[in-house]
Design a protein around this motif. Structure first.
Motif: not given
Length: 369
Positions: A184-185, A191-195, A199-201
């Motif tokens: 991912p860039s 992927r920054l559209n994920r909550d 993302l922390v997981q």
């Protein structure tokens, strides 16, 4: 002052002394004055004065023995000097140098983690003072065994930045543009559209080829890193860093004929990769004389120019045309750096956890075959 003898010499005596002086070794000053006649000496002087492009060029010459005896340590040191000033071509060359992908490079220089660092910095296109500072800040962080804990005076943003530079930037890019395909860039908002929780997981447990960092820092620290990523990287499609592209050959047979003709008749003066031994012979790898039209260059090859003999009576016209087209590939090939000397695309060699190392079931022994 002491006495000074004055001896008058005339006639045959003067002639004899003149002849004697002519055959005696010249003073060291005269030797030094002629030393800069070579391309290597010319660029070495520029490199020693701090020119990063000259430093990269000297490193290239030493690596391949172009106009100077091959010296891997010297090549490594000059690539470092240039890369640490922010010249991204040298950073990419240094990454390839450390990768183990180049035949002949001694084992002692192979360091996959450092290779990944410099290749990623090159992908970030180190061409601004800000990025140069970024390189110097991240070098020790990236190569360190662990990330120091957050200090009381350090803000959450700065801590997140430090963790990102030390653990994440090698794959995701120091400017948010991933160094490898399939990663991912964040500058493109991948992927920054994920909550945040999802993302922390991924950060803690790993995802795909990405290792998990649960044993390195806490859940709280993971949120600080994620917050840094969300603040730092925004969608900016006009800032995509350049990728090194080798020269495309549209006619392989003509290219092969041009290469053979160049090596046989031209390389003695102009160098096997287009880096001339003597500075007064054009170095085509540097683009010298390539601003001329095809007609002008064909005329020079056919009829000669200055001290260069004409080849019109020794070569067929198809050989002359082929060698001209080959000469025009030398600068793009040099500009791509060591990428053109790899057996496989560079992305294969640069992973945060390279294949064949601990934690991977794949074998990388074929790289050095």
């Amino acid at each position: 002052m002491g006495s000074r003898w004055v001896i008058k010499i005339s006639g045959l005596g003067a002639i004899a002394i003149g002849l004697l002086l002519a055959v005696l070794p010249q003073p060291r000053v005269a030797i030094a004055a002629t030393a800069v006649e070579t391309t290597y000496q010319k660029f070495l002087q520029m490199a020693e004065l701090g020119d990063p492009e000259a430093q990269n060029f000297v490193g290239y010459m030493l690596l391949y023995g172009e106009g100077v005896e091959r010296n891997h340590k010297g090549a490594h040191d000059w690539f470092h000097e240039s890369a640490e000033q922010g010249y991204y071509v040298a950073a990419r060359n240094l990454g390839i140098f450390h990768s183990g992908a180049l035949p002949g490079v001694p084992e002692g220089f192979i360091d996959r983690k450092e290779s990944n660092l410099w290749f990623s910095l090159a992908a970030a296109n180190l061409s601004s003072p800000e990025d140069t500072v970024l390189a110097s800040r991240s070098y020790s962080l990236f190569l360190g065994e662990q990330i120091p804990p957050q200090s009381p005076e350090e803000t959450d943003y700065r801590f997140g930045e430090r963790v990102y530079l030390g653990l994440c930037a090698g794959c995701h890019g120091f400017n948010g543009w991933a160094a490898h395909e399939g990663v991912p860039s964040f500058a493109r908002y991948d992927r920054l559209n994920r909550d945040d929780y999802e993302l922390v997981q991924s950060v803690l447990n790993g995802k795909g080829n990405m290792p998990g960092w649960e044993g390195i820092f806490s859940v709280r620290d993971s949120f600080k890193v994620l917050d840094y990523i969300r603040q730092r990287f925004i969608l900016n499609g006009g800032d995509i860093p350049p990728r090194p592209l080798p020269t495309l050959v549209d006619n392989p047979q003509e290219h092969q004929l041009g290469e053979h003709t160049f090596i046989t008749f031209c390389a003695g003066c102009h160098g096997f990769s287009g880096i001339a031994y003597y500075r007064h012979s054009p170095s085509f790898a540097l683009g010298e004389r390539l601003h001329k039209t095809d007609g002008e260059l064909l005329g020079s090859i056919t009829d000669g120019r200055g001290q260069m003999p004409g080849w019109g009576e020794k070569l067929e016209s198809r050989q002359i045309r082929a060698v001209l087209r080959y000469i025009r590939t030398l600068k793009p090939n040099f500009d791509s750096g060591l990428v053109n000397h790899l057996r496989e695309p560079p992305e294969i060699y640069f992973r945060f956890r390279p294949r064949g190392e601990e934690g991977s079931d794949e074998n990388w022994s074929w790289i050095r075959r």
